[in-house]
Scaffold this motif. Structure first.
Motif, PDB file in Angstrom:
ATOM      1  N   ALA A  51      49.967  26.734 -13.728  1.00  0.00           N
ATOM      2  CA  ALA A  51      49.511  26.658 -13.671  1.00  0.00           C
ATOM      3  C   ALA A  51      48.679  26.215 -15.214  1.00  0.00           C
ATOM      4  CB  ALA A  51      48.779  28.001 -12.994  1.00  0.00           C
ATOM      5  N   GLN A  52      49.184  26.895 -15.882  1.00  0.00           N
ATOM      6  CA  GLN A  52      49.276  26.270 -17.736  1.00  0.00           C
ATOM      7  C   GLN A  52      49.259  24.848 -18.010  1.00  0.00           C
ATOM      8  OE1 GLN A  52      47.821  29.148 -19.066  1.00  0.00           O
ATOM      9  NE2 GLN A  52      47.911  30.202 -17.320  1.00  0.00           N
ATOM     10  N   ALA A  53      49.695  24.045 -17.002  1.00  0.00           N
ATOM     11  CA  ALA A  53      50.374  22.471 -17.400  1.00  0.00           C
ATOM     12  C   ALA A  53      48.307  21.848 -18.227  1.00  0.00           C
ATOM     13  CB  ALA A  53      50.770  21.724 -16.602  1.00  0.00           C
ATOM     14  N   GLU A  54      47.685  22.190 -17.621  1.00  0.00           N
ATOM     15  CA  GLU A  54      46.654  21.498 -17.966  1.00  0.00           C
ATOM     16  C   GLU A  54      45.585  21.616 -18.691  1.00  0.00           C
ATOM     17  OE1 GLU A  54      41.576  19.926 -15.963  1.00  0.00           O
ATOM     18  OE2 GLU A  54      43.463  21.683 -14.395  1.00  0.00           O
ATOM     19  N   PRO A  55      45.659  22.937 -19.516  1.00  0.00           N
ATOM     20  CA  PRO A  55      45.097  22.925 -20.447  1.00  0.00           C
ATOM     21  C   PRO A  55      46.375  22.588 -21.553  1.00  0.00           C
ATOM     22  CG  PRO A  55      45.231  25.722 -19.872  1.00  0.00           C
ATOM     23  CD  PRO A  55      45.613  24.099 -19.014  1.00  0.00           C
ATOM     24  N   ARG A  56      47.152  22.234 -21.807  1.00  0.00           N
ATOM     25  CA  ARG A  56      47.958  22.186 -23.413  1.00  0.00           C
ATOM     26  C   ARG A  56      47.574  19.831 -22.972  1.00  0.00           C
ATOM     27  NH1 ARG A  56      52.487  24.012 -20.342  1.00  0.00           N
ATOM     28  NH2 ARG A  56      53.447  22.208 -19.558  1.00  0.00           N
ATOM     29  N   GLU A  57      47.330  19.527 -22.283  1.00  0.00           N
ATOM     30  CA  GLU A  57      46.683  18.034 -21.526  1.00  0.00           C
ATOM     31  C   GLU A  57      45.634  17.769 -22.032  1.00  0.00           C
ATOM     32  OE1 GLU A  57      49.331  15.587 -21.630  1.00  0.00           O
ATOM     33  OE2 GLU A  57      50.492  17.124 -21.700  1.00  0.00           O
ATOM     34  N   ALA A  58      44.676  19.030 -22.259  1.00  0.00           N
ATOM     35  CA  ALA A  58      43.452  19.198 -22.292  1.00  0.00           C
ATOM     36  C   ALA A  58      42.620  18.041 -22.906  1.00  0.00           C
ATOM     37  CB  ALA A  58      42.656  20.433 -22.515  1.00  0.00           C
ATOM     38  N   MET A  59      43.463  17.413 -24.532  1.00  0.00           N
ATOM     39  CA  MET A  59      42.599  16.712 -24.979  1.00  0.00           C
ATOM     40  C   MET A  59      42.529  15.170 -23.922  1.00  0.00           C
ATOM     41  SD  MET A  59      41.821  17.423 -27.471  1.00  0.00           S
ATOM     42  CE  MET A  59      41.372  16.432 -28.722  1.00  0.00           C
ATOM     43  N   VAL A  60      43.819  14.790 -23.666  1.00  0.00           N
ATOM     44  CA  VAL A  60      44.590  13.518 -22.553  1.00  0.00           C
ATOM     45  C   VAL A  60      43.370  13.805 -21.100  1.00  0.00           C
ATOM     46  CG1 VAL A  60      45.867  12.566 -21.485  1.00  0.00           C
ATOM     47  CG2 VAL A  60      46.560  13.596 -23.891  1.00  0.00           C
ATOM     48  N   ARG A  61      43.260  14.747 -20.777  1.00  0.00           N
ATOM     49  CA  ARG A  61      42.022  14.663 -19.409  1.00  0.00           C
ATOM     50  C   ARG A  61      42.960  13.811 -18.284  1.00  0.00           C
ATOM     51  NH1 ARG A  61      41.239  18.975 -16.373  1.00  0.00           N
ATOM     52  NH2 ARG A  61      39.427  18.298 -15.358  1.00  0.00           N
ATOM     53  N   PRO A  62      43.934  14.271 -17.841  1.00  0.00           N
ATOM     54  CA  PRO A  62      44.743  12.948 -17.484  1.00  0.00           C
ATOM     55  C   PRO A  62      45.058  13.139 -15.403  1.00  0.00           C
ATOM     56  CG  PRO A  62      46.990  15.015 -18.000  1.00  0.00           C
ATOM     57  CD  PRO A  62      45.592  15.305 -18.637  1.00  0.00           C
ATOM     58  N   ILE A  63      43.740  14.384 -15.179  1.00  0.00           N
ATOM     59  CA  ILE A  63      43.606  14.504 -13.857  1.00  0.00           C
ATOM     60  C   ILE A  63      41.859  13.960 -13.932  1.00  0.00           C
ATOM     61  CG2 ILE A  63      43.678  16.657 -12.233  1.00  0.00           C
ATOM     62  CD1 ILE A  63      45.670  17.941 -14.173  1.00  0.00           C
ATOM     63  N   GLU A  64      41.569  13.177 -12.758  1.00  0.00           N
ATOM     64  CA  GLU A  64      40.125  13.326 -12.841  1.00  0.00           C
ATOM     65  C   GLU A  64      39.994  14.485 -11.852  1.00  0.00           C
ATOM     66  OE1 GLU A  64      39.045   9.433 -10.735  1.00  0.00           O
ATOM     67  OE2 GLU A  64      40.056   8.026 -12.897  1.00  0.00           O
ATOM     68  N   ALA A  65      38.505  14.466 -12.449  1.00  0.00           N
ATOM     69  CA  ALA A  65      37.479  16.272 -11.617  1.00  0.00           C
ATOM     70  C   ALA A  65      37.769  15.695  -9.731  1.00  0.00           C
ATOM     71  CB  ALA A  65      36.119  16.352 -11.957  1.00  0.00           C
ATOM     72  N   GLY A  66      37.530  15.010  -9.526  1.00  0.00           N
ATOM     73  CA  GLY A  66      38.113  15.168  -7.884  1.00  0.00           C
ATOM     74  C   GLY A  66      39.424  15.252  -7.404  1.00  0.00           C
ATOM     75  N   ALA A  67      40.275  15.109  -8.631  1.00  0.00           N
ATOM     76  CA  ALA A  67      41.271  15.357  -7.916  1.00  0.00           C
ATOM     77  C   ALA A  67      41.721  16.869  -8.616  1.00  0.00           C
ATOM     78  CB  ALA A  67      42.228  14.686  -8.790  1.00  0.00           C
ATOM     79  N   GLU A  68      41.085  17.348  -8.690  1.00  0.00           N
ATOM     80  CA  GLU A  68      41.861  19.225  -8.625  1.00  0.00           C
ATOM     81  C   GLU A  68      41.739  20.181  -7.767  1.00  0.00           C
ATOM     82  OE1 GLU A  68      39.266  20.167 -11.988  1.00  0.00           O
ATOM     83  OE2 GLU A  68      39.279  19.228 -13.973  1.00  0.00           O
ATOM     84  N   GLN A  69      40.749  19.856  -6.294  1.00  0.00           N
ATOM     85  CA  GLN A  69      41.266  20.439  -5.741  1.00  0.00           C
ATOM     86  C   GLN A  69      41.912  20.618  -4.317  1.00  0.00           C
ATOM     87  OE1 GLN A  69      37.107  20.643  -2.777  1.00  0.00           O
ATOM     88  NE2 GLN A  69      38.424  21.941  -1.421  1.00  0.00           N
ATOM     89  N   GLY A  70      42.309  19.393  -4.479  1.00  0.00           N
ATOM     90  CA  GLY A  70      43.442  18.552  -4.169  1.00  0.00           C
ATOM     91  C   GLY A  70      45.324  19.514  -4.975  1.00  0.00           C
ATOM     92  N   LEU A  71      44.576  19.068  -6.174  1.00  0.00           N
ATOM     93  CA  LEU A  71      45.712  19.613  -6.228  1.00  0.00           C
ATOM     94  C   LEU A  71      46.025  21.559  -6.170  1.00  0.00           C
ATOM     95  CD1 LEU A  71      45.830  18.133  -9.818  1.00  0.00           C
ATOM     96  CD2 LEU A  71      47.105  17.381  -7.786  1.00  0.00           C
ATOM     97  N   ARG A  72      45.129  22.495  -6.628  1.00  0.00           N
ATOM     98  CA  ARG A  72      45.341  23.778  -6.608  1.00  0.00           C
ATOM     99  C   ARG A  72      45.711  23.326  -5.021  1.00  0.00           C
ATOM    100  NH1 ARG A  72      39.974  23.315  -8.509  1.00  0.00           N
ATOM    101  NH2 ARG A  72      39.957  24.063 -10.526  1.00  0.00           N
ATOM    102  N   GLN A  73      45.542  23.006  -3.917  1.00  0.00           N
ATOM    103  CA  GLN A  73      46.592  22.993  -2.548  1.00  0.00           C
ATOM    104  C   GLN A  73      47.566  22.958  -2.943  1.00  0.00           C
ATOM    105  OE1 GLN A  73      43.904  20.613   0.032  1.00  0.00           O
ATOM    106  NE2 GLN A  73      42.259  21.877   0.075  1.00  0.00           N
ATOM    107  N   ILE A  74      48.013  22.416  -3.045  1.00  0.00           N
ATOM    108  CA  ILE A  74      49.696  21.766  -3.410  1.00  0.00           C
ATOM    109  C   ILE A  74      50.095  22.293  -3.906  1.00  0.00           C
ATOM    110  CG2 ILE A  74      51.453  20.135  -5.094  1.00  0.00           C
ATOM    111  CD1 ILE A  74      49.211  17.628  -4.462  1.00  0.00           C
ATOM    112  N   VAL A  75      49.771  22.954  -5.306  1.00  0.00           N
ATOM    113  CA  VAL A  75      49.967  23.901  -6.106  1.00  0.00           C
ATOM    114  C   VAL A  75      49.815  25.167  -5.483  1.00  0.00           C
ATOM    115  CG1 VAL A  75      49.602  25.435  -7.714  1.00  0.00           C
ATOM    116  CG2 VAL A  75      49.355  23.267  -8.410  1.00  0.00           C
ATOM    117  N   GLN A  76      49.178  25.516  -4.512  1.00  0.00           N
ATOM    118  CA  GLN A  76      49.416  26.625  -3.462  1.00  0.00           C
ATOM    119  C   GLN A  76      50.634  27.336  -2.414  1.00  0.00           C
ATOM    120  OE1 GLN A  76      45.010  27.616  -1.840  1.00  0.00           O
ATOM    121  NE2 GLN A  76      44.737  27.992  -4.031  1.00  0.00           N
ATOM    122  N   ALA A  77      50.635  25.834  -1.683  1.00  0.00           N
ATOM    123  CA  ALA A  77      51.732  25.427  -0.723  1.00  0.00           C
ATOM    124  C   ALA A  77      52.598  25.273  -1.992  1.00  0.00           C
ATOM    125  CB  ALA A  77      51.556  23.855   0.041  1.00  0.00           C
TER     126      ALA A  77
END
Length: 214
Positions: A51-77
């Motif tokens: 869950a802390q990975a994204e802040p480390r990559e904040a400057m690069v932002r390798p994740i588009e906004a539309g992918a965030e919900q799906g990634l959260r579901q994957i993390v939960q699973a």
């Protein structure tokens, strides 16, 4: 005189403290990457999203906004999933898949891709051989890899990655003459690849399930 001695003692103490912090290895240092020829030939896209990975990559932002919900579901699973590691594995898989296709390595393609995608690669390789042609391509660099979308359908996870890369593409005939492309110029390439995996399965590999171009 006493004041000078005290200053010297304080300076010596600080120097020792700095050495104790900076002069020792902590056990958490990252080793330098091994040369390509020393790496394993099979890439496993790590199962493990911190869950802390994204802040480390904040400057690069390798994740588009539309992918965030799906990634959260994957993390939960699958709580061990790691976005940053996944992207590193995806880039390695991108290179390995392209190089396997270019040299006509059907066995490796079947390891890296789903049956449908691997079959499409194999058909293209067969057509190339029948025409007496070979590819002399080279992946110059991957400029960027971005997670464009992520979905979870039941236990099947799919992550779409957009690759922006420079590729030197050359096609040669049976006499080794260049029939297409250039040996001097690299072409900007924009690919959209979908990686899929059944969460919780014993097989930890993410496989290439679809390819497209932008």
């Amino acid at each position: 005189m006493l004041y000078v001695i005290l200053l010297a003692m304080v300076a010596g103490f600080l120097a020792l403290r700095l050495y104790s912090v900076l002069g020792k290895r902590t056990g958490h240092e990252q080793p330098l990457p091994k040369p390509a020829e020393e790496r394993a030939t099979n890439v496993v896209l790590p199962r493990t999203v911190d869950a802390q990975a994204e802040p480390r990559e904040a400057m690069v932002r390798p994740i588009e906004a539309g992918a965030e919900q799906g990634l959260r579901q994957i993390v939960q699973a699958e709580p061990g999933f790691d976005v940053v590691r996944f992207l590193e594995g995806a880039k390695a898989a991108y290179r390995m898949t392209l190089e396997a296709f270019w040299r006509g390595d059907e066995a490796e393609l079947r390891e890296l891709a789903t049956d449908d995608v691997a079959s499409a690669f194999v058909e293209s390789i067969a057509a190339r051989r029948e025409a007496g042609e070979r590819l002399d391509n080279r992946l110059v660099t991957i400029e960027r890899a971005t997670i464009a979308d992520a979905r979870l359908n039941g236990r099947e996870a799919r992550i779409i990655v957009r690759f922006d890369a420079d590729i030197a593409a050359v096609t040669r005939d049976a006499e080794d003459r260049v029939v297409a492309g250039s040996t001097d110029d690299a072409v900007e390439t924009h690919d959209v690849w979908t990686f899929a995996r059944t969460l919780g399965a014993s097989d930890p590999n993410w496989k290439l399930a679809d390819t497209d171009e932008v």
